[in-house]
Motif scaffolding. Structure first.
Motif, PDB file in Angstrom:
ATOM      1  N   THR A   1       0.823  -1.212   0.000  1.00 44.52           N
ATOM      2  CA  THR A   1       0.000   0.000   0.000  1.00 44.52           C
ATOM      3  C   THR A   1       0.860   1.266   0.000  1.00 44.52           C
ATOM      4  OG1 THR A   1      -0.126   0.222   2.399  1.00 44.52           O
ATOM      5  CG2 THR A   1      -1.768  -1.194   1.351  1.00 44.52           C
ATOM      6  N   MET A   2       2.185   1.103   0.118  1.00 44.70           N
ATOM      7  CA  MET A   2       3.066   2.279   0.104  1.00 44.70           C
ATOM      8  C   MET A   2       3.141   2.792  -1.328  1.00 44.70           C
ATOM      9  SD  MET A   2       4.347   2.315   3.291  1.00 44.70           S
ATOM     10  CE  MET A   2       6.032   2.835   3.471  1.00 44.70           C
ATOM     11  N   PRO A   3       2.685   4.020  -1.551  1.00 44.81           N
ATOM     12  CA  PRO A   3       2.485   4.447  -2.927  1.00 44.81           C
ATOM     13  C   PRO A   3       3.640   5.203  -3.582  1.00 44.81           C
ATOM     14  CG  PRO A   3       1.387   5.946  -1.432  1.00 44.81           C
ATOM     15  CD  PRO A   3       2.210   5.028  -0.604  1.00 44.81           C
ATOM     16  N   GLU A   4       4.695   5.563  -2.840  1.00 47.07           N
ATOM     17  CA  GLU A   4       5.646   6.465  -3.480  1.00 47.07           C
ATOM     18  C   GLU A   4       6.421   5.832  -4.627  1.00 47.07           C
ATOM     19  OE1 GLU A   4       5.807   5.676   0.095  1.00 47.07           O
ATOM     20  OE2 GLU A   4       7.540   6.920   0.582  1.00 47.07           O
ATOM     21  N   ARG A   5       6.752   6.662  -5.584  1.00 43.26           N
ATOM     22  CA  ARG A   5       7.404   6.199  -6.793  1.00 43.26           C
ATOM     23  C   ARG A   5       8.915   6.078  -6.622  1.00 43.26           C
ATOM     24  NH1 ARG A   5       3.410   5.642 -10.113  1.00 43.26           N
ATOM     25  NH2 ARG A   5       1.950   5.590  -8.411  1.00 43.26           N
ATOM     26  N   SER A   6       9.529   7.148  -6.104  1.00 45.62           N
ATOM     27  CA  SER A   6      10.965   7.026  -5.851  1.00 45.62           C
ATOM     28  C   SER A   6      11.097   6.392  -4.476  1.00 45.62           C
ATOM     29  CB  SER A   6      11.638   8.390  -5.899  1.00 45.62           C
ATOM     30  OG  SER A   6      10.979   9.274  -5.052  1.00 45.62           O
TER      31      SER A   6
ATOM     32  N   ASN B   1       4.273  15.183   2.307  1.00 44.01           N
ATOM     33  CA  ASN B   1       3.604  14.163   3.115  1.00 44.01           C
ATOM     34  C   ASN B   1       2.219  13.841   2.586  1.00 44.01           C
ATOM     35  OD1 ASN B   1       5.701  13.792   4.813  1.00 44.01           O
ATOM     36  ND2 ASN B   1       5.006  15.295   6.319  1.00 44.01           N
ATOM     37  N   GLU B   2       1.512  14.863   2.109  1.00 45.07           N
ATOM     38  CA  GLU B   2       0.176  14.612   1.578  1.00 45.07           C
ATOM     39  C   GLU B   2       0.254  13.848   0.262  1.00 45.07           C
ATOM     40  OE1 GLU B   2      -2.592  15.173   3.107  1.00 45.07           O
ATOM     41  OE2 GLU B   2      -1.673  16.240   4.778  1.00 45.07           O
ATOM     42  N   VAL B   3       1.194  14.277  -0.582  1.00 52.58           N
ATOM     43  CA  VAL B   3       1.267  13.684  -1.922  1.00 52.58           C
ATOM     44  C   VAL B   3       1.631  12.203  -1.878  1.00 52.58           C
ATOM     45  CG1 VAL B   3       2.578  13.677  -4.065  1.00 52.58           C
ATOM     46  CG2 VAL B   3       1.716  15.815  -3.150  1.00 52.58           C
ATOM     47  N   ILE B   4       2.622  11.848  -1.031  1.00 51.88           N
ATOM     48  CA  ILE B   4       3.001  10.430  -1.033  1.00 51.88           C
ATOM     49  C   ILE B   4       1.924   9.582  -0.362  1.00 51.88           C
ATOM     50  CG2 ILE B   4       5.499  10.783  -1.165  1.00 51.88           C
ATOM     51  CD1 ILE B   4       5.699  10.287   1.775  1.00 51.88           C
ATOM     52  N   SER B   5       1.019  10.215   0.356  1.00 49.57           N
ATOM     53  CA  SER B   5      -0.113   9.554   1.033  1.00 49.57           C
ATOM     54  C   SER B   5       0.192   8.118   1.481  1.00 49.57           C
ATOM     55  CB  SER B   5      -1.370   9.585   0.172  1.00 49.57           C
ATOM     56  OG  SER B   5      -1.121   9.014  -1.084  1.00 49.57           O
ATOM     57  N   ARG B   6       1.168   8.052   2.367  1.00 52.24           N
ATOM     58  CA  ARG B   6       1.443   6.764   2.995  1.00 52.24           C
ATOM     59  C   ARG B   6       0.297   6.426   3.920  1.00 52.24           C
ATOM     60  NH1 ARG B   6       7.576   7.553   4.887  1.00 52.24           N
ATOM     61  NH2 ARG B   6       8.534   7.319   2.855  1.00 52.24           N
ATOM     62  N   PRO B   7       0.183   5.156   4.275  1.00 54.18           N
ATOM     63  CA  PRO B   7      -0.835   4.844   5.285  1.00 54.18           C
ATOM     64  C   PRO B   7      -0.535   5.615   6.572  1.00 54.18           C
ATOM     65  CG  PRO B   7       0.620   2.967   4.882  1.00 54.18           C
ATOM     66  CD  PRO B   7       0.911   3.973   3.834  1.00 54.18           C
ATOM     67  N   LEU B   8      -1.584   5.992   7.292  1.00 54.08           N
ATOM     68  CA  LEU B   8      -1.394   6.804   8.488  1.00 54.08           C
ATOM     69  C   LEU B   8      -0.663   6.031   9.579  1.00 54.08           C
ATOM     70  CD1 LEU B   8      -4.714   8.726   9.049  1.00 54.08           C
ATOM     71  CD2 LEU B   8      -2.488   9.631   8.410  1.00 54.08           C
ATOM     72  N   TYR B   9      -0.931   4.755   9.677  1.00 53.80           N
ATOM     73  CA  TYR B   9      -0.346   3.927  10.733  1.00 53.80           C
ATOM     74  C   TYR B   9      -0.197   2.507  10.229  1.00 53.80           C
ATOM     75  CZ  TYR B   9      -5.360   3.394  11.032  1.00 53.80           C
ATOM     76  OH  TYR B   9      -6.672   3.215  10.709  1.00 53.80           O
TER      77      TYR B   9
END
Ligand code: UDP
Ligand code: MG
Length: 301
Positions: free
Chosen positions: A170-175, A293-301
């Motif tokens: 669920t971790m969405p970041e590209r780099s 922080n908003e853009v990479i929208s990682r799970p909150l916890y």
């Protein structure tokens, strides 16, 4: 029976694949009560790696191959492998035989005893001094400036439990840096140590330029600290130059000494302006950090 996947990123490793496969077989054959699958991710190799992998897959049903259309880098290859696995645990291992498969039983044992992540850490490192220093500096900076704790000498040779793999997906970041993301996740982590051996065949494709890029990526994707430093320097410069101006003005108008010429005023005012600009950069960093922080929208916890 529990199922385990072994994910192997492959980039130009035609000479290493077979010996890695043999060593993996040697290990997994001896461990009873598990079902194994090997997921090789061919990361756009220029050599015959894909052909070798296809031959392996034809002889052994455990072997699965993901073939990238071009070279996307190890971090992406690892992510693709983990995403493709649906087993109870996933082990990631390099294909250059620097990670001894013989460590897998120890890793499994820790996992069976309740660890969610088992990380293999190198005991001796045969890199040249400047690379060791570079890596020390990287980990030191990382640990100083970001929330997560990264431990040096740890490798991508890791076992992760199904639940870790699910959150990882669920971790969405590209780099991304695989290690960094796994470290960020937390979970119950255990370590096993091993002696790193030199690469068997071929050479490491991680040039120093690539490593530096990876380090910069790691640092910038985990914190806006470098920009904030600019802001802090800016604040200091602003403070000192405005104090200096406040001293220079009265002294010059009362005593009119020669060393406070108009030119020195220009210099100090220039410094003051630079300070203000840098301070603003630091301010912008605060906003960028929020946006990031908003853009990479990682799970909150
Ligand atoms: N690798 C990859 N894509 C790349 C570079 C490397 O999949 O663009 C794989 C490579 O085949 C090996 C692992 O990543 O299995 C580690 O690479 P390498 O040995 O070059 O890195 P180092 O050991 O120096 O960290
Ligand atoms: Mg290597």
């Amino acid at each position: 029976m529990k199922r385990i996947s072994i994910v192997v990123p492959v980039y130009c490793e035609e000479e290493n694949i077979r010996s890695l496969y043999k060593r993996l077989e040697g290990v997994t054959k001896c461990i009873k009560n598990y079902r194994w699958e090997y997921i090789f991710v061919n990361d756009g190799s220029d050599d015959n790696s894909f052909l070798v992998l296809q031959k392996l897959a034809a002889c052994d049903r455990k072997v699965k191959v993901i073939n990238f259309s071009r070279n996307f880098g190890k971090e992406i290859a690892l992510s693709a492998g983990v995403a493709a696995a649906d087993t109870d645990a996933v082990i990631t291992i390099d294909s250059d035989l620097q990670h001894p498969p013989e460590l897998i039983p120890a890793m499994l044992k820790k996992w069976e005893n309740g660890a969610d992540i088992v990380i293999a850490a190198r005991k001796n490192i045969q890199h040249p001094l400047y690379r060791k220093l570079g890596s020390k500096l990287f980990y030191w900076t990382m640990n100083k400036i970001s929330q997560i704790k990264m431990i040096s000498h740890t490798t991508d040779f890791r076992l992760i439990d199904r639940k870790v793999a699910d959150v990882f997906k669920t971790m969405p970041e590209r780099s991304r840096i695989y290690r960094g993301l796994i470290d960020w996740l937390g979970f119950k982590t255990e370590y096993v140590e091993f002696n790193a051996s030199a690469r068997e065949n071929g050479h490491s494709v991680y040039s120093y330029r690539k490593l530096l890029g990876l380090a910069i990526n790691g640092i910038t994707s985990f914190s806006a600290y470098p920009l904030k430093v600019a802001g802090i320097i800016g604040l200091l410069i602003t403070f000192f130059s405005s104090t200096l101006l406040m001293i220079m003005f009265p002294v010059r108008f009362i005593f009119n000494p020669v060393y406070f010429s108009s030119l020195s005023f220009v210099v100090v005012i220039n410094t003051l302006l630079t300070g203000i600009v840098l301070t603003c950069l630091g301010l912008i960093a605060l906003y960028i950090e929020n946006i990031h922080n908003e853009v990479i929208s990682r799970p909150l916890y």
